[in-house]
Design an enzyme around this catalytic site. Structure first.
Site: not given
Ligand code: DX5
Ligand code: ZN
Length: 227
Positions: A7, A30, A32, A34, A63, A65, A134, A172
């Protein structure tokens, strides 16, 4: 074989191309995303994913979020993501979204926060290429692994086996050399690791070590022995 997805949340954001190079040999990178609404943190968006996709050969596992993934997911595919994970808690129409992601040529993946059970989504699993469980509350790297998620991983692996699905099961949050074996034994086969990889002196060696530990555990696990 276990897949290890470092990540970049724990990487140096000013040197993302170098940080991707530092984990050469990883299966996916990965990413993330957000939005400070779905989770209380803000990271990066479409332009960064677009640049990162140009800067590395490692495929991108995005991913999301974020609120309203139904609206944003297609833009991340156009930016170059090979896999898109949306949160079921945020999606307005998870089946339609999964089908759209696949139709646009990416792998479709759905994530569950720690408090979200898998059982209501059993019938939806054939629409997915990966399910993400998660193992911390989403939002930040470096949190402690939630052992209480292990039964959910096991139950999800049972569902996958019962339906004969080719579905990857990703974990994760807090995945490290100390916790990856428990995840693999329970049924995970794709492992996200942020601080355990980028906090190591040699990130590529950390990836190899994690993969070796996961492979050893899954080789003797109940769910892998059956095939
Ligand atoms: C947390 C993110 C994770 C994070 C994991 O919300 O989804 O991908 O980077 O970091 P570690 O491996 O440090 O828990
Ligand atoms: Zn993540």
């Amino acid at each position: 074989m276990a897949q290890i997805n470092p990540s970049i949340l724990s990487a140096d954001f000013a040197r993302l191309a170098d940080e991707a190079e530092a984990v050469r040999g990883s299966d996916w990178l990965h990413v993330d995303v957000m939005d400070n609404h779905f989770v209380p943190n803000l990271t990066l968006g479409v332009p960064v994913v677009e640049s990162l996709a140009r800067a590395t050969d490692i495929p991108l596992d995005c991913h999301l979020m974020i609120e309203d993934p139904d609206r944003w997911a297609p833009q991340y595919i156009e930016a170059g993501a090979g896999s898109i994970t949306f949160h079921v808690e945020a999606a307005a129409a998870p089946v339609r979204l999964a089908r759209e992601i696949r139709a646009k040529g990416a792998r479709a993946s759905m994530a569950l926060k720690p408090g979200t059970p898998i059982e209501p989504y059993e019938d939806l699993l054939p629409e997915l290429d990966m399910l993400l469980i998660m193992t911390v509350e989403p939002g930040f790297g470096g949190q402690a692994f939630l052992d209480i998620m292990l039964p959910k991983i096991r139950r999800t692996r049972e569902l996958i086996a019962r339906h004969g699905l080719e579905l990857w099961l990703q974990v994760d949050g807090g995945v490290s050399a100390a916790t990856i074996e428990r995840c693999a034994e329970a049924g995970a086969d794709v492992f996200v690791a942020g601080s355990a990889v980028y906090g190591a002196e040699d990130p590529a060696a950390a990836v190899r070590n994690l993969r070796e530990l996961a492979d050893k555990s899954s080789a003797v696990a109940w769910w892998a022995c059956e095939h």
